[in-house]
Enzyme design. Sequence first.
Site, mmCIF file in Angstrom:
data_model
loop_
_atom_site.group_PDB
_atom_site.id
_atom_site.type_symbol
_atom_site.label_atom_id
_atom_site.label_comp_id
_atom_site.label_asym_id
_atom_site.label_seq_id
_atom_site.Cartn_x
_atom_site.Cartn_y
_atom_site.Cartn_z
ATOM 1 N N LYS A 1 0.730 4.107 -2.765
ATOM 2 C CA LYS A 1 0.588 5.401 -2.515
ATOM 3 C C LYS A 1 1.759 6.242 -2.803
ATOM 4 C CE LYS A 1 -3.767 4.360 -1.099
ATOM 5 N NZ LYS A 1 -4.765 5.847 -2.209
ATOM 6 N N TYR B 1 1.128 -1.273 -0.028
ATOM 7 C CA TYR B 1 0.148 -0.166 0.450
ATOM 8 C C TYR B 1 0.367 1.686 0.381
ATOM 9 C CZ TYR B 1 -3.708 3.079 1.731
ATOM 10 O OH TYR B 1 -4.488 3.956 1.963
#
Length: 247
Positions: A158, A154
Site C-alpha cells: 500500500k 500489505y
Amino acid sequence: MAENRVIVVTGASRGIGRAIATALSEPGCRVVVNYHSSPEAAEETAAAIEARGGIPHLNRFNVADAEAVREAFKGIVSAHTRIDVLVNNAGITRDNLLALMKPSEWDAVLDTNLKGAFLCSQAVVKPMMRQRYGRIVNVTSVVGFIGNAGQCNYSAAKAGLIGFTRAMARELISRNITVNAVAPGYIETDMTVHMPEKARESLLTQIPAGRSGTPEEVASAVRFLSSNEAAYITGQVIHVNGGMFMG
Ligand code: NAP
C-alpha cells in the site's frame, strides 16, 4: 460527469469495489466490473449498476496475471473504443508476523495489490493518452502510512502504491490524465469481518469518529477524484478514515 463514460473497477464484486462501481454509475455509462473468484457477487454489483442506469460488463481476470490483464484490456478497448476511468481497487491480505511470514504470503499480496495496479494502469495508459483524457484512482490504505503489526506485506504494497501514484501523476498530467489515491481507514467489508472482537474494540479507540467507515464513504471520494471537477488534482491521497490518521 460526461455521459457514456467507460469505467473499469478492479475487484468490484464485493465490498469497496462494488460501492465504487455503483457510485460511479450514471445513466448510459459503461462499467466494467472486474472480479476474480466471486461471479455471483459480481452479478449483484451488475444489478446495482443497472439500477442507476449504467451498463455493466462483467470481466473476470486476475489482476496479478500479466497476460490475462493484457488480454482483458485489449478486449475492453476493442469493445468500447475508450477507457475514461480506471480504479485499481482489487486487494487481498495474507497476514502474518514478519518472523513467520512465508515468501508466498509476501508475493501474493505484492502481486495482487501493487503489481496488479501497475499492470492495469499500464494497460490503460495508451488509450488514455490517445484520447487525451483519463482518471486513475488507486485504493491504498491508512496502513501504507502508519504500518500495522502482522501486515508487513500489505503495508509495503500500500505504501508502494502511493509512490506509484505520484510517479504516474507526474508522467501523465500533460496528457490530461490525473492519477490519485484514496486511503481508507477501517471499513467494514469481508476483508475486515473476521477481525477478533478485542482487536476491533482497540482499533475503534484509535478512530476519533468512534466508528468504522462504510464502503460508500470511500466510494464518494473516488467519485470526486474521477470527476471533471477534480481536473487539477493529481498525485494526491484522500484519507477516508474518520480521523484515524491525518496526513
Ligand atoms: P474485499 O471485500 O475482500 O474485496 C476484495 C475484492 O478484490 C473482491 O472483489 C475480489 O474479487 C477482488 N480481488 C481479489 N484478488 C483479486 C485478483 N487477483 N484479481 C481481481 N480481483 C481480485 O475487500 P475490500 O475491503 O472491499 O477492499 C477493497 C480495497 O480496499 C483493497 O485494495 C483493500 O486493500 C482496500 N482497503 C480496505 C480497507 C478495509 O478496511 N476494508 C481499508 C483500507 C484499504 P473476488 O471476490 O471475485 O475474488
